[in-house]
Design a protein around this motif. Structure first.
Motif, PDB file in Angstrom:
ATOM      1  N   PRO A   1      -3.252 -14.435   7.582  1.00  0.00           N
ATOM      2  CA  PRO A   1      -1.938 -14.288   8.223  1.00  0.00           C
ATOM      3  C   PRO A   1      -0.829 -13.929   7.243  1.00  0.00           C
ATOM      4  O   PRO A   1       0.223 -13.423   7.641  1.00  0.00           O
ATOM      5  CB  PRO A   1      -1.697 -15.668   8.851  1.00  0.00           C
ATOM      6  N   ASP A   2      -1.065 -14.188   5.960  1.00  0.00           N
ATOM      7  CA  ASP A   2      -0.058 -13.896   4.938  1.00  0.00           C
ATOM      8  C   ASP A   2      -0.022 -12.406   4.582  1.00  0.00           C
ATOM      9  O   ASP A   2       0.885 -11.961   3.869  1.00  0.00           O
ATOM     10  CB  ASP A   2      -0.338 -14.724   3.668  1.00  0.00           C
TER      11      ASP A   2
ATOM     12  N   ALA B   1     -12.984  -4.475   4.217  1.00  0.00           N
ATOM     13  CA  ALA B   1     -11.662  -4.946   4.667  1.00  0.00           C
ATOM     14  C   ALA B   1     -11.349  -6.307   4.044  1.00  0.00           C
ATOM     15  O   ALA B   1     -10.225  -6.566   3.608  1.00  0.00           O
ATOM     16  CB  ALA B   1     -11.635  -5.044   6.190  1.00  0.00           C
ATOM     17  N   LYS B   2     -12.368  -7.152   3.975  1.00  0.00           N
ATOM     18  CA  LYS B   2     -12.181  -8.495   3.420  1.00  0.00           C
ATOM     19  C   LYS B   2     -11.741  -8.402   1.950  1.00  0.00           C
ATOM     20  O   LYS B   2     -10.834  -9.110   1.509  1.00  0.00           O
ATOM     21  CB  LYS B   2     -13.501  -9.262   3.537  1.00  0.00           C
ATOM     22  N   VAL B   3     -12.383  -7.498   1.202  1.00  0.00           N
ATOM     23  CA  VAL B   3     -12.019  -7.317  -0.208  1.00  0.00           C
ATOM     24  C   VAL B   3     -10.567  -6.853  -0.314  1.00  0.00           C
ATOM     25  O   VAL B   3      -9.781  -7.370  -1.117  1.00  0.00           O
ATOM     26  CB  VAL B   3     -12.953  -6.280  -0.878  1.00  0.00           C
ATOM     27  N   ALA B   4     -10.210  -5.892   0.515  1.00  0.00           N
ATOM     28  CA  ALA B   4      -8.841  -5.345   0.453  1.00  0.00           C
ATOM     29  C   ALA B   4      -7.813  -6.408   0.826  1.00  0.00           C
ATOM     30  O   ALA B   4      -6.740  -6.504   0.211  1.00  0.00           O
ATOM     31  CB  ALA B   4      -8.732  -4.137   1.379  1.00  0.00           C
ATOM     32  N   LEU B   5      -8.142  -7.227   1.812  1.00  0.00           N
ATOM     33  CA  LEU B   5      -7.221  -8.285   2.224  1.00  0.00           C
ATOM     34  C   LEU B   5      -7.048  -9.330   1.123  1.00  0.00           C
ATOM     35  O   LEU B   5      -5.935  -9.797   0.859  1.00  0.00           O
ATOM     36  CB  LEU B   5      -7.732  -8.949   3.512  1.00  0.00           C
TER      37      LEU B   5
ATOM     38  N   ARG C   1      -3.556 -10.190  -0.708  1.00  0.00           N
ATOM     39  CA  ARG C   1      -3.083 -11.570  -0.732  1.00  0.00           C
ATOM     40  C   ARG C   1      -2.574 -11.963  -2.119  1.00  0.00           C
ATOM     41  O   ARG C   1      -1.651 -12.745  -2.253  1.00  0.00           O
ATOM     42  CB  ARG C   1      -4.237 -12.487  -0.305  1.00  0.00           C
ATOM     43  N   HIS C   2      -3.213 -11.403  -3.165  1.00  0.00           N
ATOM     44  CA  HIS C   2      -2.797 -11.737  -4.526  1.00  0.00           C
ATOM     45  C   HIS C   2      -1.837 -10.724  -5.122  1.00  0.00           C
ATOM     46  O   HIS C   2      -1.563 -10.748  -6.309  1.00  0.00           O
ATOM     47  CB  HIS C   2      -4.030 -11.919  -5.417  1.00  0.00           C
ATOM     48  N   ARG C   3      -1.351  -9.810  -4.289  1.00  0.00           N
ATOM     49  CA  ARG C   3      -0.378  -8.828  -4.782  1.00  0.00           C
ATOM     50  C   ARG C   3       0.885  -8.956  -3.935  1.00  0.00           C
ATOM     51  O   ARG C   3       1.489 -10.014  -3.911  1.00  0.00           O
ATOM     52  CB  ARG C   3      -0.987  -7.424  -4.723  1.00  0.00           C
ATOM     53  N   LYS C   4       1.233  -7.844  -3.221  1.00  0.00           N
ATOM     54  CA  LYS C   4       2.484  -7.891  -2.475  1.00  0.00           C
ATOM     55  C   LYS C   4       2.285  -8.069  -0.963  1.00  0.00           C
ATOM     56  O   LYS C   4       3.178  -7.774  -0.163  1.00  0.00           O
ATOM     57  CB  LYS C   4       3.311  -6.647  -2.794  1.00  0.00           C
ATOM     58  N   ASN C   5       1.077  -8.458  -0.578  1.00  0.00           N
ATOM     59  CA  ASN C   5       0.783  -8.835   0.813  1.00  0.00           C
ATOM     60  C   ASN C   5       0.943  -7.717   1.843  1.00  0.00           C
ATOM     61  O   ASN C   5       1.247  -7.974   3.004  1.00  0.00           O
ATOM     62  CB  ASN C   5       1.643 -10.041   1.249  1.00  0.00           C
TER      63      ASN C   5
END
Ligand code: IPM
Ligand code: MG
Length: 343
Positions: free
Chosen positions: A199-200, A159-163, A167-171
């Motif tokens: 949160p972003d 999940a951390k990797v996906a988040l 975060r660096h794409r379209k959130n």
């Protein structure tokens, strides 16, 4: 000059041709960008079984251990899951981006496809592929079983990797789950716990059956899609339908040290194996992910330019060829030549 060691594991079927083609192209781009690539070949799958008595022999493990990246073709059965598990390649990244010159090649309508850019993040070393399994017999007869087991920490680490990716794409992070039938695998809750630090990023849990439907109805909606091993496998093939051919899609499987296994998402395609017809672009896309992992941005840019150029000019391997006037049918080898010329 930077040196990299690549473990090349072509495997079987078209794996042999697409890996060879990709390595040829890579050597070209390496020369141009002042990189030195050392290729060490290893056997995996049926050929390894014949020679060493094991689908994933110690000799191959050794070659992989010394490499900066592993380039893999395809196997029909045996070897691949062991390789993934051995190096704990738990992160499987499968980007699906529609190329503008191939927008008519999907079975979906064109207006649904422009700007489609999805990243599947699939957990790769756990779940039902690796749970307790067997064949047994009881009073009702013979039966088989596979167990889908996930530790909470395994779900949280992917999940951390996906988040991070979102975060660096379209959130937007869509989480594939099946909690209405499998409540003891609480992906939604566990991902939400990790997402507190992001949160972003908007996290959107979605039942996997509905997700499959939404991918076809409204692929433009998605950004990053997270799934367990089995769901990620099934959903990412749908990505092949979106872009027009599964032959175009590559993947990277990474562990926490950043070592990676790079493989196309297609299989061995025995029907066209050895015929110089296979599309090497899925393997090339995977190799580009390897370059990305190494930070070799300029080499990727050259390859991407050549890629766009070749497709825009109408060159198509068999899987993408519809006998149109705008198309030029090319073999695997001819496609390699085109890349080498442009690079
Ligand atoms: C994939 C393949 C493999 C998988 C098979 C060959 C075991 O389908 O990489 O998507 O299911 O992981
Ligand atoms: Mg698959």
């Amino acid at each position: 000059m930077k040196h990299y060691k690549i473990a090349a594991l072509p495997g079987e079927g078209i794996g042999l041709e697409v890996v060879e083609a990709t390595l040829n192209i890579l050597q070209h781009v390496a020369t141009r960008h002042n990189l030195k690539l050392q290729i060490n070949y290893g056997l995996i799958g049926e050929q390894a079984l014949k020679k060493y008595g094991s689908y994933f022999p110690a000799e191959t493990l050794q070659i992989c251990s010394q490499a900066d990246g592993i380039l893999f073709g395809a196997v029909s059965k045996g070897g691949l899951l062991e390789l993934r598990k051995q190096f704990d390649f738990f992160v499987n990244l499968r980007p699906v981006k529609v190329c503008s010159s191939l927008i008519n090649y999907s079975s979906l309508k064109k207006n649904l496809l422009s700007e489609v850019d999805i990243l599947f993040v699939r957990e790769l070393v756990s779940g039902i592929y690796f749970g307790v399994s067997g064949r047994e017999k009881d009073r009702q007869g013979n039966y088989g079983y596979h167990t889908m087991k996930y530790y909470d920490w395994q779900i949280k680490r992917i999940a951390k990797v996906a988040l991070e990716k979102a975060r660096h794409r379209k959130n937007l992070l869509t989480v594939a789950h099946k909690e209405n039938a499998l409540p003891h695998l609480p992906w939604t809750r566990l991902v939400a716990e990790v997402a507190g630090a992001y949160p972003d990023v908007k996290v959107e849990p979605m039942l996997v059956d509905n997700l499959a439907m939404q991918l076809v109805i409204n692929p433009q909606h998605f950004d990053v899609i997270l799934g367990g091993n089995l769901f990620g496998d099934i959903l990412s093939d749908l990505g092949g339908a979106l872009v027009g051919s599964i032959g175009l899609l590559g993947s990277a499987s990474l562990n926490s040290n950043g070592l990676g296994l790079y493989e196309p998402i297609h299989g061995t395609a025995p029907d066209i194996a050895g015929k110089n017809q296979a599309n090497p672009l899925g393997t090339l896309a995977s190799a580009m992910m390897m370059l990305e992992q190494w930070g070799e941005v300029e080499a990727i840019n050259s390859l991407q330019q050549a890629w766009d150029n070749i497709l825009a000019q109408g060159y198509r391997t068999q899987d993408l060829y519809n006998s149109l006037d705008t198309e030029i049918l090319v073999s695997t080898q001819e496609l390699v030549q085109l890349f080498c010329k442009l690079l």
